[in-house]
Each structure stands twice: as C-alpha cells, then as structure tokens.
Design an enzyme around this catalytic site. Sequence first.
Site, PDB file in Angstrom:
ATOM      1  N   ASP A   8       1.111  -1.667  -0.214  1.00 31.94           N
ATOM      2  CA  ASP A   8       0.453   0.234  -0.336  1.00 31.94           C
ATOM      3  C   ASP A   8       0.586   1.206  -0.132  1.00 31.94           C
ATOM      4  O   ASP A   8       2.032   0.810   0.204  1.00 31.94           O
ATOM      5  CB  ASP A   8      -1.112  -0.401   0.909  1.00 31.94           C
ATOM      6  N   ASP A  10      -0.261   4.950   1.177  1.00 32.22           N
ATOM      7  CA  ASP A  10      -0.950   6.398   1.502  1.00 32.22           C
ATOM      8  C   ASP A  10      -0.461   5.927   3.415  1.00 32.22           C
ATOM      9  O   ASP A  10      -1.527   4.783   3.268  1.00 32.22           O
ATOM     10  CB  ASP A  10      -1.814   6.990   1.867  1.00 32.22           C
ATOM     11  N   THR A 122      -5.459   2.835  -3.059  1.00 32.05           N
ATOM     12  CA  THR A 122      -6.171   3.951  -3.775  1.00 32.05           C
ATOM     13  C   THR A 122      -6.169   5.372  -4.285  1.00 32.05           C
ATOM     14  O   THR A 122      -6.887   5.354  -5.321  1.00 32.05           O
ATOM     15  CB  THR A 122      -7.185   3.692  -2.349  1.00 32.05           C
TER      16      THR A 122
HETATM   17  C1  XBP Z   1      -5.657   6.040   0.802  1.00 28.74           C
HETATM   18  C2  XBP Z   1      -7.116   6.958  -0.148  1.00 28.74           C
HETATM   19  C3  XBP Z   1      -6.869   7.513  -0.624  1.00 28.74           C
HETATM   20  C4  XBP Z   1      -6.318   8.878  -0.539  1.00 28.74           C
HETATM   21  C5  XBP Z   1      -5.846  10.085  -1.311  1.00 28.74           C
HETATM   22  O1  XBP Z   1      -6.176   4.873   1.407  1.00 28.74           O
HETATM   23  O2  XBP Z   1      -7.640   6.929   0.958  1.00 28.74           O
HETATM   24  O3  XBP Z   1      -7.874   7.910  -0.651  1.00 28.74           O
HETATM   25  O4  XBP Z   1      -6.445   9.086   1.522  1.00 28.74           O
HETATM   26  O5  XBP Z   1      -5.925   9.825  -2.741  1.00 28.74           O
HETATM   27  P1  XBP Z   1      -5.103   3.716   0.793  1.00 28.74           P
HETATM   28  P2  XBP Z   1      -6.902  10.675  -3.949  1.00 28.74           P
HETATM   29  O6  XBP Z   1      -3.883   3.564   1.490  1.00 28.74           O
HETATM   30  O7  XBP Z   1      -5.732   2.523   1.730  1.00 28.74           O
HETATM   31  O8  XBP Z   1      -4.609   2.823  -0.153  1.00 28.74           O
HETATM   32  O9  XBP Z   1      -6.934  11.824  -3.334  1.00 28.74           O
HETATM   33  O10 XBP Z   1      -5.414  10.387  -5.086  1.00 28.74           O
HETATM   34  O11 XBP Z   1      -7.740   9.501  -4.006  1.00 28.74           O
HETATM   35 MG    MG Z   2      -3.109   3.403   3.857  1.00 31.79          MG
END
Ligand code: XBP
Ligand code: MG
Length: 255
Positions: A8, A10, A122
């Site tokens: 992953d 973020d 995501t």
């Molecule tokens: C990450 C997210 C993303 C970011 C924003 O979730 O939820 O939505 O916060 O990204 P994970 P965008 O780590 O579970 O993948 O604004 O580009 O959608």
């Molecule tokens: Mg994450």
Amino acid sequence: MLKALIFDVDGTLADTEKDGHRVAFNLAFKAANLSWHWNERCYGDLLAVTGGKERMRFYAEQYDPAFLAQKNAHQIIIDLHARKTRYYVELLSQGKIPLRPGVERLLNEARAAKLTLAIATTTTPENVTALIENTLGAAAMNWFQCIGAGDIVPEKKPAADIYEYVLKRLNLSAKECIAFEDSENGTLSAQGANLATIITTNDYTLDHNFKDAVLVLNQYGEANNPATVITGKMTKPYLDLASIRAIHEAKCPAI
Ligand code: XBP
Ligand code: MG
C-alpha cells in the site's frame, strides 16, 4: 514460496495523510472558494472513506447537502480532485514527506533478493509517481513490476479489487505474495484477496481492527530505531526480509 511483496502507499510507505493529502484538499477547497476545511481530527474520521473523490462526496452528504444538489456536483468534485492532486504533487516535490523508517531498506533487500515488488493503492497514480520519484528517485519507478492505483478498478478498498488486479497482473497466486498495509480498510482489501498481511500502524490507524494480520508493528524500523511489536512475533528489533520470509512460511507453508 514467497515471490512478491505488495505495498500500500498512503500510511504504509509514507505518512502522507495528515500533512499531505489533508493539506492538499484544504488548499483545493480554498482555491475554489468553498468554505470546507478538514482539520486533523475530522480528517481522521473521513479516512473511513477511501478515495479522495469518494471522501469529498461523503463529506458533502453529511455536512453540505446543498453542494450535492447542484446539477454539476459530480463534475465539480472531479475538478476539485484534479486541483487537489496538483497541490499534493507540489507538496511532495518540496520533499516534505519522507518514507517511513525501514521502507527504503526493505525495498532494497527485496530487490537484492530478486523478489518482485508491486503497489496496490487507492490513491491517484500521479501521487504514487510523485512519492516514489521524490523519495527514491525517478529510476525507482522501475523497481515495481505493477502499480495498481486509483480508479483502475471498479471498487476501492476495502473491496479486494485492487489486490486482485495486482495479483492477476503479476500472474501470481495470493500464497506467493505478502501485503503491507496500515489501515483496516487496506487490510480488509488484502485479506479479501487472501493475502497474508503485515501492518504498520500510524496515528490515524492505531485503534483499527487488525485481528487477522500476521504481524502488527508501529514501524518497520531500523537497528538504531527499533520497531515495537503490537501483535505477532518478530525476533529482530526491525523488520527485514528474513523475518518476512519466516512469517510468510508459517502462514503459507510450501508443500
Ligand atoms: C488511501 C486513500 C486515498 C488518499 C487520497 O487509502 O484513501 O484516498 O487519502 O488519494 P489506502 P486520492 O492507503 O488504503 O490506499 O485523493 O488520490 O484519491
Ligand atoms: Mg494506507
């Protein structure tokens, strides 16, 4: 046998949410003359919804239904999100968001061992590129055999779609891989694709439910910056490839 590590982005590779995505959303709202402002606490609640466009829509449903009543609300969200992505990429280019402790070491250990690396996230693809290029350098984009990101699948996490997409692209079975996540939604997604999952928590995900994860740490850590084990077993003070192999072998024994 372990063949691939799927990360992953973020919260896992870097703590991007509070000082990255959140700030970029607020800059986009301001530039569009919207009165919305997401403070650190409110943003933590909004993280229950993955995906920036989906998160904005959810917020509007709760707090600004008049916004959604506009005939072009869908397009406004798309435009706001494009603006937010530009701000986010700009923030990363200032080098303010580093990788989490141990991430670069672990990626290099995996590369040296010729394991496949992949990403299942995501977030928008431009955001992945900006993070990788600004922390590891442009050439590091080639370290990843597959980058599954953003709207490429119909359903975002906690749906399993993005991990299933990556497994298919890698032509590997779930048993041959291990996933790295930081959140409950991410874990549900990885486990929905039958992947063993190692978690590193962060301030926003400390109280999430990780009951089926094979290991939960506060960080991968380093020899001089040890990890704290929250659940599971690790014999070393930091997560390395040997520990990952041992954990994977215990969960997915080679027959
Ligand atoms: C990450 C997210 C993303 C970011 C924003 O979730 O939820 O939505 O916060 O990204 P994970 P965008 O780590 O579970 O993948 O604004 O580009 O959608
Ligand atoms: Mg994450």
